[in-house]
Design an enzyme around this catalytic site. Structure first.
Site, short mmCIF file in Angstrom:
data_model
loop_
_atom_site.label_atom_id
_atom_site.label_comp_id
_atom_site.label_asym_id
_atom_site.label_seq_id
_atom_site.Cartn_x
_atom_site.Cartn_y
_atom_site.Cartn_z
N ASP A 184 50.08 32.46 36.45
CA ASP A 184 48.97 33.11 37.14
C ASP A 184 49.85 34.35 37.69
O ASP A 184 50.28 34.39 38.67
CB ASP A 184 48.58 32.12 38.45
CG ASP A 184 47.79 33.10 39.43
OD1 ASP A 184 47.58 34.34 38.92
OD2 ASP A 184 47.37 32.60 40.11
N LYS A 243 48.91 45.04 39.57
CA LYS A 243 48.03 44.89 38.46
C LYS A 243 46.58 45.38 38.28
O LYS A 243 46.19 45.42 37.47
CB LYS A 243 47.73 43.26 38.91
CG LYS A 243 46.59 42.38 38.01
CD LYS A 243 46.50 41.10 38.59
CE LYS A 243 45.58 40.28 37.79
NZ LYS A 243 45.24 39.09 37.96
N GLU A 255 40.94 33.56 34.17
CA GLU A 255 41.36 32.86 35.42
C GLU A 255 40.38 31.88 35.95
O GLU A 255 40.76 30.71 36.24
CB GLU A 255 41.61 33.75 36.74
CG GLU A 255 42.93 34.80 36.28
CD GLU A 255 43.04 36.05 37.21
OE1 GLU A 255 42.18 36.15 38.07
OE2 GLU A 255 44.07 36.77 37.30
N ASP A 315 36.50 33.44 43.35
CA ASP A 315 37.83 33.74 43.63
C ASP A 315 38.18 34.90 44.30
O ASP A 315 37.99 35.98 44.16
CB ASP A 315 38.57 33.97 42.24
CG ASP A 315 40.03 34.07 42.21
OD1 ASP A 315 40.59 34.41 43.45
OD2 ASP A 315 40.61 34.19 41.35
P1 ADP Z 1 45.97 37.12 44.39
O1 ADP Z 1 45.03 38.34 44.56
O2 ADP Z 1 47.18 37.49 43.86
O3 ADP Z 1 45.30 36.15 43.10
P2 ADP Z 1 45.92 34.91 46.32
O4 ADP Z 1 45.00 33.88 45.48
O5 ADP Z 1 47.22 34.12 46.41
O6 ADP Z 1 46.09 36.31 45.57
O7 ADP Z 1 45.22 35.24 47.88
C1 ADP Z 1 46.13 35.93 48.51
C2 ADP Z 1 45.25 36.25 49.78
O8 ADP Z 1 45.05 35.03 50.50
C3 ADP Z 1 46.21 37.08 50.90
O9 ADP Z 1 45.09 37.95 51.15
C4 ADP Z 1 46.31 36.23 52.00
O10 ADP Z 1 46.38 36.83 53.30
C5 ADP Z 1 45.04 35.08 51.81
N1 ADP Z 1 45.45 34.00 52.28
C6 ADP Z 1 46.52 33.19 52.13
N2 ADP Z 1 46.55 32.01 52.88
C7 ADP Z 1 45.49 32.06 53.72
C8 ADP Z 1 44.97 31.46 54.83
N3 ADP Z 1 45.49 30.37 55.28
N4 ADP Z 1 44.20 31.86 55.68
C9 ADP Z 1 43.51 33.10 55.17
N5 ADP Z 1 43.87 33.90 54.12
C10 ADP Z 1 44.81 33.36 53.57
MG MG Z 2 44.42 35.12 42.01
#
Ligand code: ADP
Ligand code: MG
Length: 575
Positions: free
Chosen positions: A14, A76, A153, A176
């Site tokens: 991912d 990205k 995704e 998502d």
């Molecule tokens: P991507 O955009 O790379 O797919 P993710 O799905 O890992 O990213 O999501 C990242 C986001 O999730 C960040 O903004 C982070 O602050 C948020 N996040 C992660 N854990 C928590 C949590 N426990 N509560 C609220 N937001 C969270």
């Molecule tokens: Mg993602």
């Protein structure tokens, strides 16, 4: 377990805007592989040091506040564009930066599995167009990974939740909310086949915006503190504190933002402590939450389904951990969403399962996955209206939403007497005029036999495969002459030579030795905190840094481990 090429297993990756993960199927079940720091999530961050070594992941993210000019984040978003990042004079494209992240994941997987890893299933957003998909593929190749398959995704998330294994037809919606983007996808699952019905989203809405909303509010609570004019470190600290508070509020009803010795304008310092009940944070987020609804309704509308027709609602993306997000979705659909898998891991787990399928893991052999073309694709044509020629008309050949792999053909006729060539310009998009759509490539077909205008027919066939690559084939009807191309000269697309060159260049770069990463990360995180602190706290941290550096010099593993442990503990407390 071994693949066709005799190397290690095919991994699932991912490649996220903010975080990336690598996973593999072991004993029939997908597992996320930890990075050199023992963490499952690797920040999609790259930082270049003064000695031209490249840091990837957590240590790079830690340098984003102390060395913003040397650090690249969220690249990205720029995949498939000509943007170039200049990190201390090292000029890097989004593909190359992504290749660094993929390379780090590859090394982590190899270290964990003990075998070479050369093949991967890599996930991309459903809305990624041809160029963005090609850029992702190129990034993997630069990193030394052959892409077995680019997987959407939301499809990966559905696989992770085992929706393809249900023995009935069902409709699912995947929401998502990641770091910087919100995507919603409607899927139809039938006899193990997963089809994307529609997708929509907001490319400027993500978890980071919820953090920013908290930071803007918190800044306003501090007299004499202005996010725009404060010393740069103040806002960075405030932001980090708000990010931590936001995450804690996912499970706690009440939190507080603590910022000892916050730097104000003119060098003044202030101990800041702001109570933050969850209810107040949710009020601040109301405007952001409102933006979830329209794309969801648009996607449902495009798929012609009402919220009641949806059998499963899946929440993925780290930011869907926020209770207000879960509530909002529950309200919209009148049912509780599925969130039994960690939301930031679901996509990688699904990619690993798909990789396992590719590898011929028997338990997964039944799974077939199809997708739909995310955009309409067609060619530029001209037409006559009342004796007037109108140019630049977009004529779709393969409509958006077509289930792929797919092959579609359309016939055209010549416009001029004795026309000897046709310029086939391929566009994608949904606008009637080519100039509003995206040019994917063009091809000049010559040697048409002489014929009066409108009498020579040419068939244009588009074949779109599961990787999102488009083959265009043209056949002159009278002569049977056929030519084809695979959009090779698309701007931004790398040729095999260019990929080879980028790969050699990457191999020449100095990356931090993987074993040293825990040490480098501890120092980078400590340095980032050190510049923010003052007084006693700064002295205590400074001492711990010195002790750790001395241990590093002594090269005594036990001393290094112990002093790094104390340093990390101080940093954790200080953040
Ligand atoms: P991507 O955009 O790379 O797919 P993710 O799905 O890992 O990213 O999501 C990242 C986001 O999730 C960040 O903004 C982070 O602050 C948020 N996040 C992660 N854990 C928590 C949590 N426990 N509560 C609220 N937001 C969270
Ligand atoms: Mg993602």
């Amino acid at each position: 377990m071994s693949s066709a090429t005799g190397a290690g297993p095919i991994v699932g990756i991912d490649l996220g805007t903010t975080y990336s993960l690598v996973a593999v199927v072991q004993a029939g079940a997908p597992v996320i592989l930890p990075n050199a720091l023992g963490e499952l999530l690797t920040p999609s961050a790259v930082s270049v040091r003064e000695d031209a070594t490249v840091l990837v992941g957590a240590p790079a993210l830690a340098r984003a506040t102390t060395h913003p000019q040397a650090t690249a984040l969220a690249f990205k978003r720029d995949m498939g564009t000509a943007r170039v990042f200049d990190l201390l004079g090292m000029r890097l494209t989004p593909q190359e930066l992504s290749a660094f992240v993929l390379g780090a994941l590859k090394r982590d997987a190899e270290a964990e599995l003990g075998v070479p890893v050369t093949e991967a299933v890599v996930t991309v957003p459903a809305y990624f167009d041809d160029l963005q998909r090609q850029a992702t593929r190129a990034a993997a190749e630069i990193a030394g990974l052959k892409v077995e398959r680019l997987l959407n995704e939301p499809t990966a998330a559905a696989i992770a939740y085992g929706l393809h294994e249900r023995h009935r037809e069902l409709r699912a919606v995947v929401l998502d909310l990641g770091g910087g983007t919100f995507d919603v996808t409607v899927l139809e699952i039938m006899e193990g086949v997963i089809e994307i019905q529609s997708s929509a989203g907001d490319s400027r809405l993500g978890g980071e915006d919820f953090t920013a909303a908290l930071a803007a509010w918190a800044a306003a609570q501090v007299p004499g503190f202005d996010l725009d004019t404060a010393e740069p470190l103040g806002p960075a600290r405030l932001r980090a504190a708000c990010e931590a508070a936001k995450r804690r509020l996912a499970t706690a009803a009440e939190d507080r933002i603590l910022l000892p010795q916050l730097q104000l304008a003119g060098g003044r310092l202030l101990d800041v402590e702001i109570p933050l009940p969850r209810a107040l944070a949710e009020e601040l987020w109301q405007g952001l939450l409102e933006r979830i609804r329209p794309p969801v309704l648009r996607a449902l509308g495009d798929a012609k389904v009402s919220p009641r027709d949806v059998d499963e609602v899946l929440l993925v993306g780290g930011a869907t951990r926020m209770p207000c997000m879960i509530r909002m979705v529950a309200q919209l659909f009148g049912r509780m969403p599925q969130r039994s898998l960690p939301p930031d891991e679901a996509v990688a787990l699904g990619a690993a399962l798909q990789a396992g399928l590719k590898q011929g893991e028997r338990s997964l052999q039944d799974l077939v996955v199809t997708d739909v073309a995310p955009f309409s694709m067609g060619i530029e044509t001209a037409s006559r209206w009342g004796g007037q020629q109108i140019n630049g008309v977009f004529t779709p050949i393969l409509e958006r939403g077509t289930v792929i792999p797919a092959s579609r053909v359309r016939s055209f006729v010549t416009m001029q007497d004795n026309q000897s060539s046709i310029d086939v310009a391929v566009y994608q998009g949904e606008h009637p005029h080519c100039r509003d759509n995206r040019l994917l490539g063009r091809y000049l077909m010559r040697n048409l036999p002489p014929a009066p205008a409108g009498r020579e027919g040419v068939e244009v066939r588009f074949t779109y495969n599961l990787d999102g690559l488009l083959e265009v084939e043209m056949t002159v009807l009278s002569s049977g002459l056929t030519e084809s191309f695979v959009l090779e000269r698309t701007p931004g697309r790398l040729t095999p030579e260019e990929i080879g060159q980028a790969r050699r260049q990457m191999l020449r770069l100095k990356f931090h030795p993987r074993e040293a990463l825990p040490n480098v990360t501890a120092l980078a995180r400590a340095d980032a905190l050190f510049v923010e602190l003052t007084g006693e706290a700064r002295e205590e941290l400074g001492a711990a840094i010195s002790v750790f550096r001395a241990a590093l010099e002594s090269q005594d593993p036990a001393a290094i481990d112990a002093t790094r442990g104390s340093l990390n503990a101080i940093v954790l407390r200080g953040r």
